[in-house]
Write a protein that holds these residues in place. Structure first.
Motif, short mmCIF file in Angstrom:
data_model
loop_
_atom_site.label_atom_id
_atom_site.label_comp_id
_atom_site.label_asym_id
_atom_site.label_seq_id
_atom_site.Cartn_x
_atom_site.Cartn_y
_atom_site.Cartn_z
N HIS A 58 0.76 -1.21 0.07
CA HIS A 58 -0.06 -0.04 0.14
C HIS A 58 0.93 1.36 -0.11
O HIS A 58 1.65 1.52 0.73
N HIS A 59 0.62 2.13 -1.00
CA HIS A 59 1.41 3.31 -1.28
C HIS A 59 0.57 4.50 -1.27
O HIS A 59 -0.01 4.86 -2.48
N GLY A 60 0.30 5.30 -0.33
CA GLY A 60 -0.46 6.48 -0.24
C GLY A 60 -1.92 5.94 -0.49
O GLY A 60 -2.43 5.25 0.20
N SER A 61 -2.34 6.19 -1.78
CA SER A 61 -3.72 5.85 -2.05
C SER A 61 -4.15 4.93 -3.11
O SER A 61 -5.12 4.75 -3.66
#
Length: 63
Positions: free
Chosen positions: A20-23
């Motif tokens: 998971h990276h940011g949004s």
């Protein structure tokens, strides 16, 4: 919950956060082999530990 299941369920979000990276989430096909193995293990172990639950919840016809 048994301690092993509790620990597995606690670990799962931490392992999933690696994708998971940011949004957005890294597509499964783009996760490197090491992280993919971690995700597979973190999801597979709780499922295996919880697999007896449906049988335990089955309604018995005799007392």
């Amino acid at each position: 919950m048994p301690p092993t299941v509790d620990a597995d369920v606690t670990l799962l979000p931490k392992v999933l956060d690696s994708a998971h990276h940011g949004s957005y989430w890294t597509p499964v096909g783009q996760i490197d082999a090491t992280d993919r193995a971690r995700v597979n293990g973190a999801t597979g172990q709780p499922l295996e530990d919880l697999s007896p639950v449906p049988a335990l919840l089955e309604i018995r016809e005799s007392a």
